[in-house]
Motif scaffolding. Structure first.
Motif, PDB file in Angstrom:
ATOM      1  N   CYS A  27       0.828  -1.203   0.000  1.00  0.00           N
ATOM      2  CA  CYS A  27       0.000   0.000   0.000  1.00  0.00           C
ATOM      3  C   CYS A  27       0.863   1.254   0.000  1.00  0.00           C
ATOM      4  N   GLU A  28       1.860   1.299   0.877  1.00  0.00           N
ATOM      5  CA  GLU A  28       2.741   2.461   0.917  1.00  0.00           C
ATOM      6  C   GLU A  28       3.538   2.584  -0.384  1.00  0.00           C
ATOM      7  N   ALA A  29       3.962   1.443  -0.928  1.00  0.00           N
ATOM      8  CA  ALA A  29       4.744   1.479  -2.165  1.00  0.00           C
ATOM      9  C   ALA A  29       3.929   2.046  -3.325  1.00  0.00           C
ATOM     10  N   ALA A  30       2.635   1.751  -3.352  1.00  0.00           N
ATOM     11  CA  ALA A  30       1.773   2.199  -4.446  1.00  0.00           C
ATOM     12  C   ALA A  30       1.265   3.620  -4.253  1.00  0.00           C
ATOM     13  N   SER A  31       1.512   4.209  -3.087  1.00  0.00           N
ATOM     14  CA  SER A  31       0.915   5.502  -2.755  1.00  0.00           C
ATOM     15  C   SER A  31       1.515   6.669  -3.525  1.00  0.00           C
ATOM     16  N   GLY A  32       2.765   6.545  -3.948  1.00  0.00           N
ATOM     17  CA  GLY A  32       3.448   7.681  -4.542  1.00  0.00           C
ATOM     18  C   GLY A  32       3.901   8.707  -3.531  1.00  0.00           C
ATOM     19  N   VAL A  33       3.680   8.429  -2.256  1.00  0.00           N
ATOM     20  CA  VAL A  33       4.023   9.360  -1.173  1.00  0.00           C
ATOM     21  C   VAL A  33       5.230   8.867  -0.391  1.00  0.00           C
TER      22      VAL A  33
END
Length: 400
Positions: free
Chosen positions: A251-257
């Motif tokens: 999830c964090e990897a896909a966030s772009g953040v």
């Protein structure tokens, strides 16, 4: 005539003699790494991070070993995280040069050690970072760095991350304005450098459903974006957002953040993490940490093994019995400090006999490792493999 006296071999010497021998020679109970599975896990993590263009900072509090931290960095990790000053000291002594204490340190005695470690790593072209969540924490850290360096000596800059509470409700300031004040305070001190935001949602790691975890991290991302926006409006650049764990990393990897991920348990993949519904985007991580145990008593309806709670942590549940074949499907039950009770899960299935070896998958790898001085690394599998190396748990008991 008295028989000649002999000095018994020390435990490290006895363990060192195992290298090259069959797994059958490993005494029980013992904590064993399947090195082949572990290396596959490392390769999958490194590939995942390359694919998503994020950095990987391995959480070394899980294994507490400089040797394993080096393997992680050889696989692609930029450095390691720890939670305790003593863990950072132990890994630095073992040659690790890029360390992030992803926790708050407040006691002056500990901060003096942080400052000394920062000087040491800077001298060795290394790097130390730390998390803060209070003005007092920032000021105490700056004071410790000032006091550690003579007036004639340049103070090394230490990277400081502001931790925001994104759902763990442990450390961290609320998302929003509080981070602006902390970043400004960091900027007042020449020895400190505002490095970005630390946003880790520990509770979300063990939400069983993949969609539950995605929903939880969606809120985290909103909190981080809001906080970053307020900082940037004040002219404060947020160069990096770091966080994530084995349960939510996709999830964090896909966030772009998030620019950096901190998962650790994936390397050993304990029984509790395996209870999560796997997100289709997550690499397949294999169990790689086992307690080897032996049946010391066998009865018609149960058997007893020699691995009790002194050999594995139970905060995340009892261990699972690793099924090497279809002959035995067993459940581990509480037998106390020194014993485990094994029962068949199918009617009519016999329990293992006295002397048989079994393998347990710990419920929680981090505190299980902390119960052992050494890990035994094997290659070629748990049945016919050989001992490759003995891994010292350098930061065992490093609580301060």
């Amino acid at each position: 005539m008295k028989p000649p006296t002999t000095t018994p071999a020390s435990e490290p010497e006895t363990l060192a003699a195992l290298v090259g021998q069959s797994v059958a020679a490993i005494d029980t109970p013992a904590l064993v790494i399947d090195m082949d599975a572990m290396r596959r896990n490392l390769a999958r993590m490194a590939e995942f991070c390359r694919k998503h263009h994020v950095r990987w900072r391995a959480h070394a509090k899980m294994h507490k070993s400089a040797a394993l931290a080096k393997l992680q960095m050889e696989a692609g990790a930029v450095g390691v995280c720890v939670q305790k000053t003593a863990e950072a000291e132990a890994l630095a002594a073992g040659g690790i040069r890029d360390i992030y204490i992803s926790n708050e340190v407040i006691a002056p005695s500990k901060l003096a050690r942080v400052a000394a470690l920062a000087h040491r790593l800077a001298h060795e072209n290394g790097r130390l970072a730390i998390a803060v969540d209070s003005i007092e924490g920032v000021q105490r850290l700056a004071q410790a760095l000032d006091e550690a360096a003579p007036a004639s000596q340049q103070r090394p800059a230490i990277d400081v991350f502001v931790e925001i509470d994104v759902g763990q409700h442990r450390c961290g300031v609320p998302p929003g304005d509080a981070s602006v004040g902390l970043a400004r305070e960091i900027g007042k001190h020449p020895a400190l450098r505002f490095a970005g935001l630390h946003a880790y949602h520990g509770k979300a790691q063990h939400l069983r459903g993949a969609q539950e975890r995605r929903d939880a991290i969606a809120v985290v991302v909103d909190d981080v974006l809001y906080t970053r926006k307020l900082l940037e409006e004040q002219g404060i650049a947020v160069d990096l957002v770091t966080g994530a764990g084995t349960g939510t990393m996709v999830c964090e990897a896909a966030s772009g953040v998030f620019g950096e991920l901190q998962p650790g348990s994936f390397m050993f993949m304990d029984a509790d993490y395996a209870r999560n519904e796997r997100d289709p985007a997550q690499p397949h991580f294999e169990h790689a940490l086992f307690v080897k145990t032996q049946v010391i008593s066998s009865h018609h309806d149960h058997a007893v093994c020699d691995a009790g709670h002194k050999s594995h942590a139970i905060d995340s549940g009892l261990p699972q019995v690793h099924a090497l074949d279809a002959e035995h499907e067993l459940e581990y039950a509480n037998g106390g400090d020194e014993h485990g009770i094994l029962r068949s899960t199918r009617a009519g299935q016999r329990v293992p006999g006295t002397g048989q070896f079994l393998w347990l998958i710990p419920g929680h790898c981090d505190p299980t490792v902390n119960l052992h001085d050494h890990l035994i690394g094997v290659t070629g599998g748990l049945v016919a493999g050989t001992v490759e190396r003995i891994v010292r748990v350098d930061a065992r008991g490093a609580l301060t």
